[in-house]
Design a protein around this motif. Sequence first.
Motif, short mmCIF file in Angstrom:
data_model
loop_
_atom_site.label_atom_id
_atom_site.label_comp_id
_atom_site.label_asym_id
_atom_site.label_seq_id
_atom_site.Cartn_x
_atom_site.Cartn_y
_atom_site.Cartn_z
N ALA A 24 0.92 -1.02 -0.13
CA ALA A 24 0.12 -0.48 0.11
C ALA A 24 1.32 0.80 -0.32
O ALA A 24 0.66 2.57 -0.92
CB ALA A 24 -1.22 0.21 1.44
N LYS A 25 1.98 0.94 0.72
CA LYS A 25 2.77 3.00 1.04
C LYS A 25 3.11 2.84 -0.57
O LYS A 25 3.60 3.51 -1.22
CB LYS A 25 3.59 1.93 1.81
CG LYS A 25 3.20 2.50 3.25
CD LYS A 25 4.18 2.42 4.25
CE LYS A 25 4.08 2.33 5.56
NZ LYS A 25 5.02 2.13 6.91
N GLY A 26 3.90 1.24 -1.14
CA GLY A 26 4.78 1.56 -2.07
C GLY A 26 3.27 2.20 -3.93
O GLY A 26 3.51 2.84 -4.69
N GLY A 27 2.53 2.06 -2.78
CA GLY A 27 0.91 2.10 -4.84
C GLY A 27 1.01 0.80 -5.89
O GLY A 27 1.64 -0.39 -5.75
N ALA A 28 0.08 0.77 -6.10
CA ALA A 28 0.21 0.29 -7.38
C ALA A 28 0.94 -0.40 -8.28
O ALA A 28 2.21 0.89 -8.56
CB ALA A 28 -0.76 0.44 -7.93
N PRO A 29 1.87 -1.75 -8.85
CA PRO A 29 2.84 -1.20 -9.65
C PRO A 29 2.58 -1.30 -11.07
O PRO A 29 2.04 -0.54 -11.81
CB PRO A 29 3.30 -3.00 -9.70
CG PRO A 29 1.31 -3.50 -9.60
CD PRO A 29 0.86 -2.46 -8.75
N THR A 30 3.83 -0.61 -11.59
CA THR A 30 3.71 -0.09 -13.34
C THR A 30 3.47 -1.39 -14.08
O THR A 30 4.33 -1.91 -13.92
CB THR A 30 4.99 0.65 -13.54
OG1 THR A 30 5.06 1.53 -12.51
CG2 THR A 30 5.42 1.05 -14.85
N LYS A 31 2.64 -0.91 -14.68
CA LYS A 31 2.09 -2.42 -15.66
C LYS A 31 3.04 -1.87 -17.38
O LYS A 31 3.08 -0.79 -17.81
CB LYS A 31 0.40 -2.68 -15.88
CG LYS A 31 -0.12 -2.63 -14.77
CD LYS A 31 -0.21 -4.09 -14.26
CE LYS A 31 -1.29 -4.52 -13.21
NZ LYS A 31 -0.98 -5.60 -13.75
N THR A 32 3.91 -2.62 -17.37
CA THR A 32 4.63 -1.93 -19.02
C THR A 32 4.38 -2.92 -20.15
O THR A 32 4.18 -4.62 -19.86
CB THR A 32 6.40 -3.17 -18.18
OG1 THR A 32 6.51 -2.15 -17.32
CG2 THR A 32 7.25 -2.57 -19.84
N TRP A 33 4.07 -2.84 -21.04
CA TRP A 33 3.32 -3.78 -22.52
C TRP A 33 4.89 -4.44 -22.92
O TRP A 33 5.19 -4.15 -22.65
CB TRP A 33 2.46 -2.70 -23.41
CG TRP A 33 2.33 -3.51 -24.67
CD1 TRP A 33 2.98 -4.51 -25.55
CD2 TRP A 33 1.14 -4.35 -24.81
NE1 TRP A 33 2.58 -4.78 -27.31
CE2 TRP A 33 1.12 -4.63 -25.94
CE3 TRP A 33 -0.17 -4.33 -24.16
CZ2 TRP A 33 -0.20 -5.36 -25.84
CZ3 TRP A 33 -1.35 -5.15 -24.26
CH2 TRP A 33 -1.38 -5.39 -26.18
N GLN A 34 4.30 -6.37 -22.73
CA GLN A 34 4.66 -7.24 -23.72
C GLN A 34 4.60 -7.66 -24.46
O GLN A 34 4.93 -7.57 -25.22
CB GLN A 34 4.73 -8.33 -22.13
CG GLN A 34 5.73 -7.79 -20.85
CD GLN A 34 6.99 -7.43 -21.22
OE1 GLN A 34 8.14 -8.50 -21.13
NE2 GLN A 34 6.87 -6.50 -20.42
N GLY A 35 2.78 -7.59 -24.88
CA GLY A 35 2.54 -8.53 -26.32
C GLY A 35 2.81 -9.87 -26.26
O GLY A 35 2.81 -9.96 -27.41
N ALA A 36 2.37 -10.92 -25.00
CA ALA A 36 3.15 -11.69 -25.08
C ALA A 36 2.16 -12.64 -25.73
O ALA A 36 1.89 -13.89 -26.74
CB ALA A 36 3.46 -12.85 -24.70
N ALA A 37 0.55 -12.15 -25.66
CA ALA A 37 -0.59 -12.78 -26.11
C ALA A 37 -1.92 -11.98 -27.53
O ALA A 37 -3.19 -11.81 -27.57
CB ALA A 37 -1.48 -12.98 -24.91
N GLY A 38 -0.51 -11.12 -28.32
CA GLY A 38 -2.05 -10.33 -29.53
C GLY A 38 -0.91 -9.22 -28.53
O GLY A 38 -0.46 -8.45 -27.98
N ALA A 39 -1.54 -8.13 -29.76
CA ALA A 39 -2.38 -6.55 -29.09
C ALA A 39 -3.20 -5.80 -28.85
O ALA A 39 -2.98 -4.71 -28.08
CB ALA A 39 -2.21 -6.21 -30.66
N ASP A 40 -4.12 -7.29 -28.08
CA ASP A 40 -5.25 -6.46 -27.29
C ASP A 40 -4.45 -6.19 -25.86
O ASP A 40 -4.36 -6.86 -25.15
CB ASP A 40 -5.79 -7.75 -27.04
CG ASP A 40 -7.51 -7.19 -26.61
OD1 ASP A 40 -7.76 -5.84 -26.21
OD2 ASP A 40 -8.42 -7.85 -26.66
#
Length: 324
Positions: A24-40
């Motif tokens: 909670a102190k660190g906040g929600a994680p950064t999400k980095t695009w990988q595209g392993a399952a397509g473009a959606d």
Amino acid sequence: MRTVAFRFPVLALLVALAGATAWAKGGAPTKTWQGAAGADWAVAGNWNPNGIPDGTNPVVINVGATPVLSDDRSCKKITNNGTLTINTGITLTLAGGGNPYIGGTGTITTNGTGKVQVTGNGDPDDLMFNDTCSIGNFILNDALNQRFTITNGKTVTCTGSFTITSGKIKVGNATGAATLDLNGALTVATGGTLMAADGGGGAISVTGNWTIDGSWQCGAGTTVTIDGSSTQTLDTDRTDAGATTADFFNLTISNSATFVANANSEFEIAGTLTINAGKTLTVQDTFDPDGALTFSGADGVLRLEGAINNDASELGTAFTPATG
């Protein structure tokens, strides 16, 4: 043995609680695009860590990545160095918090009525854009009415409509210029503000209609260029009409346009009005020139359909007729 067996679950619970507190102190994680399952965008396996971003997650899209948004989604902020496509009718909402809201040098393409919407919740003078980039349809709808800035020396190109419903956007500051290049319409609603810093020499160009029903603070040294392909409408029925700022500081007419009459303001130019060759500016409201009038090339036309508010201290500064 009962005492020992009892302590292990308690210890595990304490560890779990400590971990949750740290998360909670660190906040929600950064999400980095990988595209392993397509473009959606809406596929959990396309993100690292796994999971579809929500309004609490910062998002990173790296060079070469090409995600596609096909349903309404949100994130906290976005750093885009790839190409993000938002399909028609779809909205990406930036829920806000942290600088910048839109970072990176990539392209956000909005098909049809797709759009990027910023709802704010940040701090005053947060950066809206921190680098030269391209974006499609854009809306600022900040209930907190905060002020956001476009970084000095950078150019933001909007390939769709640019709308400020509520909140404020400032183009550069007094120490440096920024450029806002609008390849569509500009709309500032009654709850919105568009600002350009005094002395910064910022530039705003627009190919669609220029409509300001809210606040517009043009800033000394700012140049607005009207450069569409069909006749444009300039309407500054501003809520701050009568304030110290004029309708424009420098205005360049590179495409024929009409300044419409309205109840709250007159057509006031504080710096230089330039009408390029073969272009016509029609002023239906009171014309109040406080600076210079220049015709650049032959056949430029200034058509006045309203009154003229002028005295010896104003338009006498400079008048450059057409040559050639």
